[in-house]
Design a protein around this motif. Structure first.
Motif, PDB file in Angstrom:
ATOM      1  N   GLY A 162       0.811  -1.215   0.000  1.00  0.00           N
ATOM      2  CA  GLY A 162       0.000   0.000   0.000  1.00  0.00           C
ATOM      3  C   GLY A 162       0.839   1.257   0.000  1.00  0.00           C
ATOM      4  N   TYR A 163       1.887   1.290   0.829  1.00  0.00           N
ATOM      5  CA  TYR A 163       2.741   2.478   0.872  1.00  0.00           C
ATOM      6  C   TYR A 163       3.596   2.597  -0.387  1.00  0.00           C
ATOM      7  CZ  TYR A 163       1.741   4.387   5.475  1.00  0.00           C
ATOM      8  OH  TYR A 163       1.124   4.997   6.536  1.00  0.00           O
ATOM      9  N   GLY A 164       3.973   1.469  -0.970  1.00  0.00           N
ATOM     10  CA  GLY A 164       4.697   1.535  -2.239  1.00  0.00           C
ATOM     11  C   GLY A 164       3.851   2.183  -3.317  1.00  0.00           C
ATOM     12  N   ILE A 165       2.579   1.780  -3.403  1.00  0.00           N
ATOM     13  CA  ILE A 165       1.654   2.390  -4.358  1.00  0.00           C
ATOM     14  C   ILE A 165       1.414   3.851  -3.989  1.00  0.00           C
ATOM     15  CG2 ILE A 165      -0.717   2.320  -5.237  1.00  0.00           C
ATOM     16  CD1 ILE A 165      -0.642  -0.728  -4.821  1.00  0.00           C
ATOM     17  N   GLY A 166       1.304   4.123  -2.696  1.00  0.00           N
ATOM     18  CA  GLY A 166       1.101   5.496  -2.238  1.00  0.00           C
ATOM     19  C   GLY A 166       2.241   6.414  -2.632  1.00  0.00           C
ATOM     20  N   CYS A 167       3.471   5.906  -2.595  1.00  0.00           N
ATOM     21  CA  CYS A 167       4.632   6.710  -2.999  1.00  0.00           C
ATOM     22  C   CYS A 167       4.582   7.026  -4.493  1.00  0.00           C
ATOM     23  CB  CYS A 167       5.924   5.971  -2.653  1.00  0.00           C
ATOM     24  SG  CYS A 167       6.275   5.922  -0.881  1.00  0.00           S
ATOM     25  N   PHE A 168       4.149   6.066  -5.285  1.00  0.00           N
ATOM     26  CA  PHE A 168       3.966   6.334  -6.714  1.00  0.00           C
ATOM     27  C   PHE A 168       2.892   7.401  -6.926  1.00  0.00           C
ATOM     28  CE2 PHE A 168       6.076   2.298  -8.166  1.00  0.00           C
ATOM     29  CZ  PHE A 168       6.934   2.925  -9.051  1.00  0.00           C
ATOM     30  N   TYR A 169       1.842   7.350  -6.120  1.00  0.00           N
ATOM     31  CA  TYR A 169       0.779   8.338  -6.251  1.00  0.00           C
ATOM     32  C   TYR A 169       1.284   9.734  -5.898  1.00  0.00           C
ATOM     33  CZ  TYR A 169      -3.759  10.595  -5.735  1.00  0.00           C
ATOM     34  OH  TYR A 169      -4.828  11.451  -5.855  1.00  0.00           O
TER      35      TYR A 169
END
Length: 385
Positions: A162-169
């Motif tokens: 989730g945080y990996g995707i959040g960083c991309f966002y």
């Protein structure tokens, strides 16, 4: 003391542990780049190292026997590392793309799982007898039967992914905000940060797949292979993360207004439909877009129109951001040059004369607005003549 025997699978984990510790110390002590970003990166690496140590001591029987005989609690308390690593990566990215980023009370929610971790320990210890806590160190299946531990494993994987995707966002939002202010963003190198976030996200998804295969009772050797390869990838990306971050520590990320700042700003005055007419006339008369580094702030100064009104007009009337609005005019200029010079000028000269300073941006914009490449456009002109 029993003889310590390490397997090949232990080596990547050991390297990750020592490198994470070494690089954390280096980032905290070296006067290089942004100290706040270095702090978050150091904490992230330290947590990654602790996570690797947690995996090492659990899956290496020789280390358990040689050094940790009787040290039951360390096998459970070290599992807090994921609750530290995930938010630290998020804060690191925030501090890299926003030079003015400061921790605020509202960001405390990211640390909530870490603060609640002792409750997990209490719940797990309550559900296990003292004998079962000891057996759980060598019999992972015993822990798998405990709902509290299963909840921790699901939370671990969801946090990492989730945080990996959040960083991309975060990067996606930042790039969109840049396009509202700048006509050229090529010199803002975000590729390395995207690559490194993507690398860790790949590792976390890879390990998550291994966990799912275990739950599905799939072939055990496949799950083990995925887990071992994840350790090797971690070793590679820990090195890459630090080396790239140091190499790019002086990158001048451009400050842009955040959504929070926009919400605090006063409401704009009543919308004026003539603003767009004035802007288009300025583009036609003064060809402001020929400046490769032309910005929204410069346009506001030349037009004597408030910046917020210009941005709102371009978004509403042109259906574009500032980046596309300026590049649209550059493409129109490039098409005019190609037509007037009968294809006798090199494409690089056309690009420069139209206000572009990046070949890739020139070709992308040309194809976006004219639905063909500059070469195809020249060929089309030749056929008409």
């Amino acid at each position: 003391m029993d003889k310590l025997v390490l397997s090949f699978n232990d080596i990547p984990l050991i390297l990750v542990i020592f490198q994470s510790l070494l690089f954390s110390i280096l980032l905290l002590t070296a006067n290089l780049g942004r100290r706040q970003a270095n702090f978050f990166l150091a904490m992230f690496l330290l947590a990654i190292g602790l996570d690797a140590f947690d995996s090492l001591i659990y899956w290496s029987p020789s280390i358990k026997v040689a050094y940790l005989d009787g040290a039951v609690h360390i096998f459970y308390w070290l599992k807090f590392s994921v609750y530290l690593a995930a938010p630290m990566l998020f804060f690191y990215v925030k501090s890299m793309i926003d030079p003015d980023f400061k921790l605020h009370w509202r960001y405390a929610i990211h640390l909530l799982p870490l603060l609640l971790f002792p409750l997990f320990i209490i719940g797990l210890y309550t559900s296990l007898t003292p004998e079962e806590r000891v057996l759980g160190i060598t019999q992972f299946g015993l822990l798998y039967k405990e709902p509290v531990f299963q909840m921790h494993l699901w939370m671990r994987h969801f946090l990492y992914v989730g945080y990996g995707i959040g960083c991309f966002y975060l990067l996606f939002q930042y790039k969109n905000r840049l396009k509202q202010h700048y006509s050229n963003i090529e010199n803002i190198d975000m590729f390395w940060l995207q690559m490194l976030i993507g690398g860790f996200l790949m590792i976390w998804v890879w390990v998550f797949i291994s966990y799912l295969l275990t739950l599905l009772n799939a072939s055990q050797w496949i799950g083990n292979l995925i887990g071992i390869s994840g350790n090797v990838f971690s070793f590679v990306f820990v090195n890459a993360l630090v080396l790239y971050s140091m190499a790019h520590s002086t990158i001048g990320y451009r400050r842009v207004m955040t959504e929070e700042e926009k919400s605090d700003a006063p409401e704009p005055e009543k919308y004026d439909p003539l603003i767009m007419t004035k802007l288009n006339q300025l583009m036609k008369d003064k060809e402001l877009y020929l400046d490769p580094e032309f910005t929204l702030e410069q346009l506001a100064e030349v037009s004597e129109i408030p910046l917020r009104k210009i941005s709102a007009a371009i978004n509403r009337d042109a259906g574009q951001n500032f980046f596309d609005y300026i590049n649209f005019h550059r493409v129109q200029k490039a098409a005019y040059i190609l037509a007037s010079r009968n294809g006798k000028t090199s494409m690089l000269d056309v690009m420069a004369d139209a206000g572009f300073n990046s070949k890739s941006t020139f070709y992308r914009a040309f194809k976006k607005f004219l639905h063909m490449t500059p070469t195809d456009y020249v060929d089309q002109l030749s056929r008409k003549n």
